[in-house]
Scaffold this active site. Structure first.
Site, PDB file in Angstrom:
ATOM      1  N   CYS A 117      -1.016  -7.144   1.855  1.00 58.12           N
ATOM      2  CA  CYS A 117      -0.908  -7.718   0.502  1.00 58.12           C
ATOM      3  C   CYS A 117       0.149  -8.817   0.403  1.00 58.12           C
ATOM      4  CB  CYS A 117      -0.606  -6.629  -0.514  1.00 58.12           C
ATOM      5  SG  CYS A 117      -1.789  -5.282  -0.458  1.00 58.12           S
ATOM      6  N   HIS A 258       2.487  -9.345  -6.872  1.00 59.16           N
ATOM      7  CA  HIS A 258       1.287  -8.721  -6.309  1.00 59.16           C
ATOM      8  C   HIS A 258       0.750  -7.732  -7.339  1.00 59.16           C
ATOM      9  CE1 HIS A 258      -1.515  -6.688  -3.901  1.00 59.16           C
ATOM     10  NE2 HIS A 258      -0.768  -5.640  -3.630  1.00 59.16           N
ATOM     11  N   ASN A 288      -6.397  -4.211  -7.379  1.00 58.62           N
ATOM     12  CA  ASN A 288      -5.580  -4.751  -6.292  1.00 58.62           C
ATOM     13  C   ASN A 288      -6.506  -5.411  -5.270  1.00 58.62           C
ATOM     14  OD1 ASN A 288      -4.049  -5.094  -3.988  1.00 58.62           O
ATOM     15  ND2 ASN A 288      -3.085  -3.075  -4.070  1.00 58.62           N
TER      16      ASN A 288
HETATM   17  O1  UT7 Z   1      -0.916  -3.084  -2.192  1.00 58.01           O
HETATM   18  C1  UT7 Z   1      -0.310  -1.850  -2.018  1.00 58.01           C
HETATM   19  C2  UT7 Z   1      -1.268  -0.800  -2.413  1.00 58.01           C
HETATM   20  N1  UT7 Z   1      -0.836   0.429  -2.926  1.00 58.01           N
HETATM   21  C3  UT7 Z   1      -0.173   0.658  -4.073  1.00 58.01           C
HETATM   22  O2  UT7 Z   1       0.326  -0.182  -4.743  1.00 58.01           O
HETATM   23  C4  UT7 Z   1      -0.116   2.086  -4.485  1.00 58.01           C
HETATM   24  C5  UT7 Z   1       1.197   2.482  -5.076  1.00 58.01           C
HETATM   25  N2  UT7 Z   1       1.087   3.799  -5.677  1.00 58.01           N
HETATM   26  C6  UT7 Z   1       0.482   3.978  -6.862  1.00 58.01           C
HETATM   27  O3  UT7 Z   1       0.052   3.049  -7.486  1.00 58.01           O
HETATM   28  C7  UT7 Z   1       0.444   5.390  -7.410  1.00 58.01           C
HETATM   29  O4  UT7 Z   1       1.145   6.257  -6.560  1.00 58.01           O
HETATM   30  C8  UT7 Z   1      -1.027   5.901  -7.570  1.00 58.01           C
HETATM   31  C9  UT7 Z   1      -1.696   5.164  -8.717  1.00 58.01           C
HETATM   32  C10 UT7 Z   1      -1.805   5.705  -6.276  1.00 58.01           C
HETATM   33  C11 UT7 Z   1      -1.015   7.394  -7.913  1.00 58.01           C
HETATM   34  O5  UT7 Z   1      -0.265   7.618  -9.079  1.00 58.01           O
HETATM   35  P1  UT7 Z   1       0.803   8.804  -9.123  1.00 58.01           P
HETATM   36  O6  UT7 Z   1       1.308   8.846 -10.502  1.00 58.01           O
HETATM   37  O7  UT7 Z   1       1.788   8.552  -8.022  1.00 58.01           O
HETATM   38  O8  UT7 Z   1      -0.105  10.055  -8.855  1.00 58.01           O
HETATM   39  P2  UT7 Z   1      -0.005  11.151  -7.684  1.00 58.01           P
HETATM   40  O9  UT7 Z   1      -0.450  10.545  -6.392  1.00 58.01           O
HETATM   41  O10 UT7 Z   1       1.343  11.788  -7.737  1.00 58.01           O
HETATM   42  O11 UT7 Z   1      -1.101  12.176  -8.177  1.00 58.01           O
HETATM   43  C12 UT7 Z   1      -0.951  12.903  -9.396  1.00 58.01           C
HETATM   44  C13 UT7 Z   1      -2.194  13.767  -9.588  1.00 58.01           C
HETATM   45  C14 UT7 Z   1      -2.572  14.566  -8.360  1.00 58.01           C
HETATM   46  O12 UT7 Z   1      -3.058  15.825  -8.791  1.00 58.01           O
HETATM   47  P3  UT7 Z   1      -2.131  17.137  -8.723  1.00 58.01           P
HETATM   48  O13 UT7 Z   1      -1.759  17.278  -7.287  1.00 58.01           O
HETATM   49  O14 UT7 Z   1      -0.950  16.829  -9.606  1.00 58.01           O
HETATM   50  O15 UT7 Z   1      -3.026  18.197  -9.247  1.00 58.01           O
HETATM   51  C15 UT7 Z   1      -3.711  13.794  -7.759  1.00 58.01           C
HETATM   52  O16 UT7 Z   1      -4.604  14.594  -7.024  1.00 58.01           O
HETATM   53  O17 UT7 Z   1      -3.314  12.932  -9.877  1.00 58.01           O
HETATM   54  C16 UT7 Z   1      -4.395  13.270  -9.004  1.00 58.01           C
HETATM   55  N3  UT7 Z   1      -5.181  12.066  -8.767  1.00 58.01           N
HETATM   56  C17 UT7 Z   1      -6.182  11.678  -9.566  1.00 58.01           C
HETATM   57  N4  UT7 Z   1      -6.687  12.214 -10.690  1.00 58.01           N
HETATM   58  C18 UT7 Z   1      -7.702  11.556 -11.282  1.00 58.01           C
HETATM   59  C19 UT7 Z   1      -5.037  11.164  -7.754  1.00 58.01           C
HETATM   60  N5  UT7 Z   1      -5.947  10.185  -7.899  1.00 58.01           N
HETATM   61  C20 UT7 Z   1      -6.663  10.469  -9.013  1.00 58.01           C
HETATM   62  C21 UT7 Z   1      -7.726   9.836  -9.679  1.00 58.01           C
HETATM   63  N6  UT7 Z   1      -8.204  10.408 -10.807  1.00 58.01           N
HETATM   64  N7  UT7 Z   1      -8.253   8.671  -9.247  1.00 58.01           N
END
Ligand code: UT7
Length: 332
Positions: A117, A258, A288
Site C-alpha cells: 500500500c 492511504h 482499500n
Molecule cells: O493497507 C493495510 C490493510 N489493512 C488494514 O488497514 C487493516 C487494519 N485493521 C483494521 O482495519 C481493523 O483491525 C479491522 C477493520 C480489520 C477489524 O476491526 P477490529 O475492530 O480490530 O475488529 P477485530 O478484528 O478485533 O474483531 C472484532 C470482532 C471479532 O469477533 P469476536 O472475536 O469479538 O467475537 C471478529 O470475528 O468482529 C468480528 N469480525 C466481524 N464481524 C462482522 C471480524 N470481521 C467481521 C466482519 N463482520 N466482516
C-alpha cells in the site's frame, strides 16, 4: 548527465475504477457480516470489483491515458514507466511493460516496484530522483490493483476491506525551484512482515494442488496488529517530513492518507491536530485499493480543486512489508 537541481512536478493525473459496485449489503449475503459492522469499523460502504477479464495492466493503462490527457502529453513524451502493484497481471513480464505496450509507449524504461500500500509513495520518490538526475524527462507512475483476485471471499475479516482500481500521475521537471515534490521520507521493517502477506504463488510456495487446498493464494492479515502499526508509522512519517521541512501540521492544506480505515485516519488527525476536513477521503466508495489508493485520491483531490497554487499537501501511506512513507508537495 545534468546534475542541476530542478523541481519535479505533477504534470497530470488520472484514475480508473471498474463500473461494478459491490456494497456492504451484497457482501452480507455471502459472508457473516453486516453493513453496520463494516461501516462503523472501517468507514467503507462499497468497493469496485473488476470484471473477470480486466487486469491490473488494463486498469493502469486506463488511468494512465487520463493522466496523459490531463498533462497534455503524448505516449512518445514518456521515457520512464514505473508501476506499483501487489497484483501484477503475472509474475513476469512486469506490469509496467504490459502498460507500455497498451499505451504505445515505445521509448521508455519500464519496471515494477512492490511496496504494497506504500507503493505509490515509493515509486514517486524513485521517479522524482531519476528525473532530478537529468537522465529522464517524463515519468508515468501508476498504482494499480486487482485485489479481488487475491481475496479469500470466505474470510469476512479481510474480504470486506478491499477493492479494485488504478491511479496514475505524470511527473516532469520544472525549472522554477521550490515547488512540486518537495521531499520524501520512506521506511521499511521486514520483521513485521507476517502481519499482512500472501504466502502462495512465489518460490516459497509455488502453485500446487496442496497450496490451493491450503488457501495459500489469498491475502492473510492480522487486522488489529496492522491497525496499531499503521497509526504509529503514519504519524511518525508525517511528523518526520514536517520537521525535515520546518513546517507545522497546521500549514498543510490537504492530507491524502492511504485509504484503509477511517478510524486510522481519525486517530492520525487527532495526533497531528489537523482537522478531518483537511483530509481527502474516498474510502467510503472504494475501500482499500492498496497501491492505487493514494493516486486515485490524489487525482480526485486535484480535479476537485483541493490543491490550490502555493498549498502544501501531504501524502502518507503504510502497507505490508512493513512499509511506510510520506511525500510533501507544494502546488506550483
Ligand atoms: O493497507 C493495510 C490493510 N489493512 C488494514 O488497514 C487493516 C487494519 N485493521 C483494521 O482495519 C481493523 O483491525 C479491522 C477493520 C480489520 C477489524 O476491526 P477490529 O475492530 O480490530 O475488529 P477485530 O478484528 O478485533 O474483531 C472484532 C470482532 C471479532 O469477533 P469476536 O472475536 O469479538 O467475537 C471478529 O470475528 O468482529 C468480528 N469480525 C466481524 N464481524 C462482522 C471480524 N470481521 C467481521 C466482519 N463482520 N466482516
Amino acid at each position: 548527465m545534468n546534475d542541476t537541481p530542478r523541481s519535479v512536478v505533477i504534470k497530470g493525473t488520472g484514475s480508473y475504477t471498474p463500473a461494478n459496485i459491490k456494497t456492504n449489503n451484497d457482501l452480507a449475503s455471502t459472508v457473516d457480516t453486516s453493513d453496520e459492522w463494516i461501516f462503523t469499523r472501517t468507514g467503507i460502504k462499497e468497493r469496485r470489483i473488476a470484471s473477470e477479464k480486466e487486469t491490473a495492466s488494463d486498469m493502469g493503462a486506463s488511468a494512465a491515458q487520463r493522466a496523459l490527457e490531463a498533462a497534455k502529453l503524448e505516449a512518445s513524451d514518456i521515457d520512464l514507466v514505473i508501476v506499483a502493484t501487489i497484483t501484477p497481471d503475472m509474475p513476469f513480464p512486469s506490469t509496467a511493460c504490459l502498460v507500455q505496450t497498451k499505451l504505445g509507449i515505445t521509448n521508455a524504461v519500464c519496471m515494477d516496484i512492490e511496496a504494497a500500500c506504500s507503493g505509490f509513495v515509493y515509486i514517486m520518490e524513485v521517479a522524482a530522483s531519476m528525473i532530478r538526475s537529468g537522465r529522464y524527462q517524463h515519468a508515468l507512475i501508476i498504482g494499480t490493483e486487482k485485489l479481488s483476485s487475491i481475496l479469500d471471499w470466505e474470510d469476512r475479516t479481510t474480504c470486506v476491506l478491499f477493492g479494485d482500481g488504478a491511479g496514475a500521475a505524470i511527473l516532469g521537471p520544472l525549472e522554477t525551484p521550490g515547488v512540486g515534490l518537495l521531499d520524501f521520507t520512506l521506511g521499511s521493517d521486514g520483521a513485521q512482515g507476517d502481519v499482512l502477506y500472501m504466502p502462495g504463488g512465489g518460490s516459497a510456495n509455488p502453485a500446487t494442488a496442496d497450496s490451493l487446498n491450503d488457501r495459500l493464494h489469498f491475502l492473510k492479515m492480522r487486522g488489529r496488529e496492522v491497525f496499531k502499526l499503521a497509526v504509529k508509522v503514519m504519524e511518525q512519517a508525517a511528523q518526520e517530513i514536517l520537521e525535515q521541512n520546518g513546517l507545522e501540521p497546521d500549514q498543510l492544506s490537504c492530507l491524502i492518507p492511504h485509504q484503509a480505515n477511517l478510524r486510522i485516519i481519525e486517530l492520525l488527525s487527532s495526533r497531528l491536530n489537523v482537522p478531518m476536513e483537511r483530509f481527502y477521503l474516498n474510502l467510503e466508495k472504494y475501500g482499500n485499493t492498496s497501491a492505487a489508493s493514494i493516486p486515485i485520491a490524489l487525482d480526485e483531490a486535484i480535479r476537485s480543486g483541493r490543491m490550490a497554487s502555493g498549498d502544501y499537501t501531504l501524502l502518507v501511506a503504510f502497507g505490508a512489508g512493513l512499509t511506510w512513507g510520506a511525500a510533501l508537495l507544494k502546488t506550483p
